[in-house]
Enzyme design. Sequence first.
Site, PDB file in Angstrom:
ATOM      1  N   GLU A  76     -87.953 -26.873  90.660  1.00  0.00           N
ATOM      2  CA  GLU A  76     -87.273 -28.174  90.667  1.00  0.00           C
ATOM      3  C   GLU A  76     -87.560 -28.926  89.366  1.00  0.00           C
ATOM      4  O   GLU A  76     -86.677 -29.574  88.814  1.00  0.00           O
ATOM      5  CB  GLU A  76     -87.736 -29.020  91.853  1.00  0.00           C
ATOM      6  CG  GLU A  76     -87.321 -28.477  93.196  1.00  0.00           C
ATOM      7  CD  GLU A  76     -87.845 -29.313  94.334  1.00  0.00           C
ATOM      8  OE1 GLU A  76     -87.028 -29.971  94.990  1.00  0.00           O
ATOM      9  OE2 GLU A  76     -89.075 -29.314  94.552  1.00  0.00           O
ATOM     10  N   LYS A 111     -81.131 -35.969  98.105  1.00  0.00           N
ATOM     11  CA  LYS A 111     -81.299 -34.716  97.361  1.00  0.00           C
ATOM     12  C   LYS A 111     -80.424 -33.676  98.058  1.00  0.00           C
ATOM     13  O   LYS A 111     -80.786 -33.169  99.118  1.00  0.00           O
ATOM     14  CB  LYS A 111     -82.766 -34.298  97.377  1.00  0.00           C
ATOM     15  CG  LYS A 111     -83.044 -33.007  96.618  1.00  0.00           C
ATOM     16  CD  LYS A 111     -84.457 -32.509  96.860  1.00  0.00           C
ATOM     17  CE  LYS A 111     -85.453 -33.170  95.949  1.00  0.00           C
ATOM     18  NZ  LYS A 111     -86.768 -32.470  95.940  1.00  0.00           N
TER      19      LYS A 111
END
Length: 121
Positions: free
Chosen positions: A21, A99
């Site tokens: 990420e 997200k």
Amino acid sequence: MDKIYLNGMGFYGYHGVFPEENKLGQRFFVDLVLETDLSPASQTDDLNKTVNYAEAYKKTKEIVEGKPKKLVETVAEMIAQQILDQFSIVQACTVKVTKPDPPIPGHYKSVAIEMKRCRDE
């Protein structure tokens, strides 16, 4: 209390717990609800008596596209505090950070957190 909504602001950031990420990054969406008295602005048609949407967007963008954080909770907290610091007429700020497609087992459309912060008086 009146409300200003900034919905679906999209950004690309590097927040998350997993190394991929932080390396690859991902999209984030942010919604803001700013609580204030809009009477002075609506009665005078004066931008200086309300929240400039472009400035709120710019501040949010700086945070989401800025230094990576592990938690979206931290990102949301930073946004709320910056909005309250920059715009003295805002009495409360609700921030929702979404997200999409999080890298966790199973099929999830998205995960999101929402928090509300109020001005201390």
